[in-house]
Design an enzyme around this catalytic site. Structure first.
Site, PDB file in Angstrom:
ATOM      1  N   ARG A  47      10.528  15.322  16.431  1.00  0.00           N
ATOM      2  CA  ARG A  47      10.538  15.725  17.841  1.00  0.00           C
ATOM      3  C   ARG A  47      11.887  15.482  18.506  1.00  0.00           C
ATOM      4  NH1 ARG A  47       6.532  11.001  20.177  1.00  0.00           N
ATOM      5  NH2 ARG A  47       7.445   9.330  18.960  1.00  0.00           N
ATOM      6  N   GLU A  88       6.526  19.177  18.051  1.00  0.00           N
ATOM      7  CA  GLU A  88       5.606  18.158  18.563  1.00  0.00           C
ATOM      8  C   GLU A  88       4.352  18.269  17.709  1.00  0.00           C
ATOM      9  OE1 GLU A  88       3.598  16.330  20.408  1.00  0.00           O
ATOM     10  OE2 GLU A  88       5.296  15.200  21.190  1.00  0.00           O
ATOM     11  N   ILE A  89       3.933  17.170  17.078  1.00  0.00           N
ATOM     12  CA  ILE A  89       2.805  17.317  16.154  1.00  0.00           C
ATOM     13  C   ILE A  89       1.506  17.736  16.839  1.00  0.00           C
ATOM     14  CG2 ILE A  89       3.561  15.910  14.197  1.00  0.00           C
ATOM     15  CD1 ILE A  89       2.300  13.523  15.350  1.00  0.00           C
ATOM     16  N   LYS A 148      -1.341   5.530   3.358  1.00  0.00           N
ATOM     17  CA  LYS A 148      -2.322   4.480   3.612  1.00  0.00           C
ATOM     18  C   LYS A 148      -1.938   3.761   4.909  1.00  0.00           C
ATOM     19  CE  LYS A 148      -0.767   0.977   3.316  1.00  0.00           C
ATOM     20  NZ  LYS A 148       0.424   0.289   3.870  1.00  0.00           N
ATOM     21  N   HIS A 178       1.680   3.784  -2.957  1.00  0.00           N
ATOM     22  CA  HIS A 178       2.912   3.813  -3.755  1.00  0.00           C
ATOM     23  C   HIS A 178       2.969   2.711  -4.807  1.00  0.00           C
ATOM     24  CE1 HIS A 178       4.449   0.900  -0.740  1.00  0.00           C
ATOM     25  NE2 HIS A 178       5.329   0.547  -1.646  1.00  0.00           N
ATOM     26  N   ASP A 235      -3.242  -3.605   5.829  1.00  0.00           N
ATOM     27  CA  ASP A 235      -1.953  -3.019   5.453  1.00  0.00           C
ATOM     28  C   ASP A 235      -1.709  -3.112   3.948  1.00  0.00           C
ATOM     29  OD1 ASP A 235       0.643  -1.887   6.041  1.00  0.00           O
ATOM     30  OD2 ASP A 235       1.507  -3.869   5.697  1.00  0.00           O
ATOM     31  N   HIS A 240      -3.050  -1.741  -1.751  1.00  0.00           N
ATOM     32  CA  HIS A 240      -2.160  -2.044  -2.884  1.00  0.00           C
ATOM     33  C   HIS A 240      -2.749  -3.106  -3.824  1.00  0.00           C
ATOM     34  CE1 HIS A 240       0.668   0.360  -0.785  1.00  0.00           C
ATOM     35  NE2 HIS A 240       1.150  -0.562   0.024  1.00  0.00           N
ATOM     36  N   LYS A 345      10.896 -12.075  -1.864  1.00  0.00           N
ATOM     37  CA  LYS A 345      10.180 -10.817  -2.083  1.00  0.00           C
ATOM     38  C   LYS A 345       9.858 -10.778  -3.573  1.00  0.00           C
ATOM     39  CE  LYS A 345      10.259  -5.822  -1.421  1.00  0.00           C
ATOM     40  NZ  LYS A 345       8.811  -5.744  -1.245  1.00  0.00           N
TER      41      LYS A 345
HETATM   42  N1  LIG Z   1       6.973   1.957   6.824  1.00  0.00           N
HETATM   43  C1  LIG Z   1       6.538   1.571   5.642  1.00  0.00           C
HETATM   44  O1  LIG Z   1       7.126   0.722   4.953  1.00  0.00           O
HETATM   45  C2  LIG Z   1       5.296   2.173   5.104  1.00  0.00           C
HETATM   46  C3  LIG Z   1       4.507   3.023   5.865  1.00  0.00           C
HETATM   47  N2  LIG Z   1       3.399   3.584   5.318  1.00  0.00           N
HETATM   48  C4  LIG Z   1       2.592   4.529   6.099  1.00  0.00           C
HETATM   49  O2  LIG Z   1       3.397   5.651   6.437  1.00  0.00           O
HETATM   50  C5  LIG Z   1       2.999   6.197   7.686  1.00  0.00           C
HETATM   51  C6  LIG Z   1       4.192   6.247   8.621  1.00  0.00           C
HETATM   52  O3  LIG Z   1       4.606   4.931   8.891  1.00  0.00           O
HETATM   53  P1  LIG Z   1       6.017   4.596   9.558  1.00  0.00           P
HETATM   54  O4  LIG Z   1       7.074   5.497   9.056  1.00  0.00           O
HETATM   55  O5  LIG Z   1       6.177   3.141   9.382  1.00  0.00           O
HETATM   56  O6  LIG Z   1       5.745   4.940  11.099  1.00  0.00           O
HETATM   57  P2  LIG Z   1       6.813   5.222  12.241  1.00  0.00           P
HETATM   58  O7  LIG Z   1       6.137   4.897  13.512  1.00  0.00           O
HETATM   59  O8  LIG Z   1       8.114   4.570  11.927  1.00  0.00           O
HETATM   60  O9  LIG Z   1       7.063   6.797  12.167  1.00  0.00           O
HETATM   61  C7  LIG Z   1       6.238   7.735  12.801  1.00  0.00           C
HETATM   62  C8  LIG Z   1       6.919   9.086  12.783  1.00  0.00           C
HETATM   63  O10 LIG Z   1       6.086  10.005  13.487  1.00  0.00           O
HETATM   64  C9  LIG Z   1       6.894  10.680  14.446  1.00  0.00           C
HETATM   65  N3  LIG Z   1       6.089  11.076  15.587  1.00  0.00           N
HETATM   66  C10 LIG Z   1       5.295  10.284  16.362  1.00  0.00           C
HETATM   67  N4  LIG Z   1       4.716  11.011  17.327  1.00  0.00           N
HETATM   68  C11 LIG Z   1       5.162  12.275  17.166  1.00  0.00           C
HETATM   69  C12 LIG Z   1       4.933  13.479  17.880  1.00  0.00           C
HETATM   70  N5  LIG Z   1       4.109  13.524  18.920  1.00  0.00           N
HETATM   71  N6  LIG Z   1       5.546  14.605  17.437  1.00  0.00           N
HETATM   72  C13 LIG Z   1       6.391  14.581  16.383  1.00  0.00           C
HETATM   73  N7  LIG Z   1       6.643  13.460  15.676  1.00  0.00           N
HETATM   74  C14 LIG Z   1       6.046  12.327  16.055  1.00  0.00           C
HETATM   75  C15 LIG Z   1       7.939   9.656  14.857  1.00  0.00           C
HETATM   76  O11 LIG Z   1       9.015  10.307  15.500  1.00  0.00           O
HETATM   77  P3  LIG Z   1      10.121   9.470  16.328  1.00  0.00           P
HETATM   78  O12 LIG Z   1      11.023   8.885  15.286  1.00  0.00           O
HETATM   79  O13 LIG Z   1      10.793  10.499  17.149  1.00  0.00           O
HETATM   80  O14 LIG Z   1       9.381   8.423  17.110  1.00  0.00           O
HETATM   81  C16 LIG Z   1       8.287   9.101  13.476  1.00  0.00           C
HETATM   82  O15 LIG Z   1       9.127   9.982  12.792  1.00  0.00           O
HETATM   83  C17 LIG Z   1       1.865   5.303   8.184  1.00  0.00           C
HETATM   84  O16 LIG Z   1       0.656   5.889   7.809  1.00  0.00           O
HETATM   85  C18 LIG Z   1       2.094   4.005   7.433  1.00  0.00           C
HETATM   86  O17 LIG Z   1       0.909   3.265   7.276  1.00  0.00           O
HETATM   87  C19 LIG Z   1       3.047   3.366   4.017  1.00  0.00           C
HETATM   88  C20 LIG Z   1       3.785   2.552   3.209  1.00  0.00           C
HETATM   89  C21 LIG Z   1       4.961   1.858   3.681  1.00  0.00           C
HETATM   90  O1  LIG Z   2       2.627  -0.183   2.281  1.00  0.00           O
HETATM   91  C1  LIG Z   2       3.391  -1.057   2.626  1.00  0.00           C
HETATM   92  O2  LIG Z   2       4.257  -1.541   1.710  1.00  0.00           O
HETATM   93  C2  LIG Z   2       5.415  -2.260   2.100  1.00  0.00           C
HETATM   94  C3  LIG Z   2       5.897  -3.006   0.851  1.00  0.00           C
HETATM   95  O3  LIG Z   2       6.240  -2.094  -0.138  1.00  0.00           O
HETATM   96  P1  LIG Z   2       7.248  -2.504  -1.300  1.00  0.00           P
HETATM   97  O4  LIG Z   2       7.245  -1.351  -2.230  1.00  0.00           O
HETATM   98  O5  LIG Z   2       8.571  -2.735  -0.663  1.00  0.00           O
HETATM   99  O6  LIG Z   2       6.712  -3.750  -1.926  1.00  0.00           O
HETATM  100  C4  LIG Z   2       5.123  -3.216   3.234  1.00  0.00           C
HETATM  101  O7  LIG Z   2       6.334  -3.793   3.682  1.00  0.00           O
HETATM  102  C5  LIG Z   2       4.473  -2.464   4.365  1.00  0.00           C
HETATM  103  O8  LIG Z   2       4.101  -3.375   5.391  1.00  0.00           O
HETATM  104  C6  LIG Z   2       3.240  -1.735   3.906  1.00  0.00           C
HETATM  105  O9  LIG Z   2       2.800  -0.853   4.928  1.00  0.00           O
END
Ligand SMILES: NC(=O)C1=CN([C@@H]2O[C@H](COP(=O)(O)OP(=O)(O)OC[C@H]3O[C@@H](n4cnc5c(N)ncnc54)[C@H](OP(=O)(O)O)[C@@H]3O)[C@@H](O)[C@H]2O)C=CC1
Ligand SMILES: O=C1O[C@H](COP(=O)(O)O)[C@@H](O)[C@H](O)[C@H]1O
Length: 488
Positions: A47, A88-89, A148, A178, A235, A240, A345
């Site tokens: 966005r 916008e999603i 997840k 993953h 989480d 995992h 870690k």
């Molecule tokens: N982060 C991690 O290490 C891990 C995350 N996950 C999973 O991955 C998924 C994403 O997590 P994460 O990346 O941490 O979350 P974030 O909150 O960092 O990212 C969310 C994304 O969605 C976008 N977004 C939110 N609202 C809108 C909208 N209305 N329109 C368009 N785009 C939008 C955000 O855009 P903007 O940047 O502009 O806000 C951002 O790019 C989750 O399900 C999480 O559980 C799984 C494993 C590891």
């Molecule tokens: O799914 C998740 O995994 C990461 C850890 O992943 P790793 O491959 O670096 O061990 C964790 O930090 C995060 O909270 C969780 O959402």
């Protein structure tokens, strides 16, 4: 993989934490290794008010920060795969824009289009509805990858699944975890089922207990919005750690096909003894990090992290035990623990053997001889067996040594978990993706804990950041001679 296949990849949440830290680096490494299909188009959906140049600046910055081993010479070629779609999603028009970008004139018909939902779990259903409304579930090979946690408890997971199935068929849905893409997790299957000597010992007759640890030294970083609602149980443990447990405990599948494997994993989950409502504290404990020192740096406690609610009792550490009431494992506790802001870690699977029936020798330091261990470390990768040998000298004393099955030969390809799993989605291989009944049974296993903790809302134990978690985690162990194995 046939790297001429035309595949389109759409990343929802292309600017988020997961995309920056895992997805974009994984795609980049595939490009560097020559494993990215040449004609592959990647649409980064976001966005932020950018054009392609704005996106490319962001992309470079993320790769420089997070793609370990970053080789800038591949960047220009990598960029050619990308297009930024500003949207916008929640808005229908954005999907029309997406459709136009996906079906650009002159573009060959793609073999498959993959929608990767790297967005907050609360946005999964709205996006799936929009995709379906825009016709992305009809004619053509459309796949969606769902991150997840899948739901936040049993009920919400069932609802989410039902809503997904209103729009997409099961074969189109890739539920990703993953950890299943990690080399040593897959090696668990090879280690067990390609070695008769190992498999013969892998049961209640020889194994005293199993420990599965996923320890992180990092905190919650910028993810308070999500994490403060989720906590370590949802989480990490429900997905995992529970997946690793199934691979440690399952029976050999009839073949390596996706459903054959998943059938065996589900049998394990179904055999886990339900935790009685009245005994949750004997089976599980939670805690939250306070301030402390990690890697030589002072870090704040969870309560002081940006975005965390005042007096939050969200757990950043969980330890739990499970019993698998089947022929192979009855009576063997599986201890699982995971936490943030721990000393290192490191992730591991440790199987401790039972004591020998008779102690004939003396150990050098303490009275009792330590039983054998099988130690698999996910991070850093290693696979060891710890046995006792005779200490050189006149006396019959023993001491432990580790046999290290040196894991990776020099120059051997290193695929990160996301790299491996992204290739699997492109190839349509679902063996390392989760079927819904796995998710469902994993929620059934942890639901009594979620419910009990949901009722106790005024207190949570703390542990210092940089420690191995609370000492109280030892209390879930069944026997006095069992202890958490921190050093592998
Ligand atoms: N982060 C991690 O290490 C891990 C995350 N996950 C999973 O991955 C998924 C994403 O997590 P994460 O990346 O941490 O979350 P974030 O909150 O960092 O990212 C969310 C994304 O969605 C976008 N977004 C939110 N609202 C809108 C909208 N209305 N329109 C368009 N785009 C939008 C955000 O855009 P903007 O940047 O502009 O806000 C951002 O790019 C989750 O399900 C999480 O559980 C799984 C494993 C590891
Ligand atoms: O799914 C998740 O995994 C990461 C850890 O992943 P790793 O491959 O670096 O061990 C964790 O930090 C995060 O909270 C969780 O959402």
């Amino acid at each position: 993989m046939d790297n001429q296949c035309i595949c389109q990849f759409v990343i929802f949440g292309a600017t988020g934490d997961l995309a920056s830290k895992k997805l974009l680096p994984a795609l980049y490494h595939l490009e560097c290794a020559g494993m990215m299909p040449k004609e592959m188009r990647i649409l980064a959906f976001g966005r932020r008010p950018w054009d392609n140049n704005g996106w490319q600046d962001f992309l470079r910055e993320q790769l420089e920060t997070y793609a370990g081993n970053y080789h800038p010479e591949h960047f220009d070629d990598f960029c050619k795969h990308f297009e930024y779609v500003r949207g916008e999603i929640h808005e229908k028009e954005s999907y029309e824009k997406l459709r136009a970008a996906l079906t650009e004139e002159g573009a060959d018909k793609p073999a498959s289009t993959i929608f990767y939902l790297a967005i907050r779990p609360a946005d999964f259903v709205p996006v799936v509805q929009q995709l379906s409304g825009a016709g992305f579930n009809q004619e053509g090979d459309y796949r969606i990858v769902i991150e997840k946690p899948f739901g936040e408890d049993l009920e919400s997971a069932m609802r989410l699944n039902e809503q997904l199935h209103r729009h997409f068929r099961e074969e189109q849905i890739y539920r990703i975890d993953h950890y299943l893409g990690k080399e040593i997790v897959q090696n668990l299957m090879v280690y067990r089922f390609a070695n008769l000597a190992v498999e013969a010992l892998w049961n209640r007759n020889y194994i005293d207990h199993v420990q599965i640890t996923v320890a992180e030294s990092g905190g919650i970083e910028s993810r308070a919005g999500y994490y403060d609602q989720a906590g370590a149980l949802r989480d990490m443990l429900q997905n995992h750690l529970m997946q690793i447990l199934t691979l440690v405990a399952m029976e050999p599948p009839p073949c390596m096909e996706a459903d054959a494997l998943r059938d065996e994993k589900v049998k394990v989950l179904r055999s886990i003894r339900p935790i009685p409502k009245s005994a949750v504290t004997a089976y599980a404990m939670r805690a939250q990090y306070g301030p402390g020192v990690v890697d030589g740096k002072h870090v704040p406690g969870y309560q002081d992290e940006a975005g965390v609610e005042t007096n939050s009792i969200t757990e950043t550490y969980v330890a739990a035990k499970f019993y698998i009431d089947n022929w192979r494992w009855r009576g063997v506790p599986f201890y699982l623990r995971t936490g943030k802001r721990l000393e290192n870690k490191t992730s591991s699977v440790a199987l401790r053997f039972r004591h020998t029936p008779q102690q004939l020798f003396r150990e050098t330091s303490i009275e009792k001889i330590e039983p054998n261990w099988i130690l698999l470390s996910l991070e850093p990768e290693s696979l060891k067996t710890e046995i006792q040998i005779k200490e050189p000298g006149l006396e019959m004393r023993v001491r432990p040594v580790q046999l290290n099955a040196s894991y990776r030969k020099e120059g051997e390809q290193e695929l990160d978990a996301y790299e491996a799993l992204l290739l699997d989605v492109m190839e349509g291989d679902k063996a390392l993706f989760i079927r819904f009944d796995e998710v469902e049974w994993a929620w059934r296993v942890v639901d009594p804990i979620i419910k009990a903790w949901g009722r106790e809302t005024d207190y949570i134990l703390t542990y210092p950041a940089g420690s191995w978690g609370p000492d109280e985690a030892a209390r879930i162990m069944d026997k006095e001679d069992q202890y958490w194995r921190n050093k592998i």
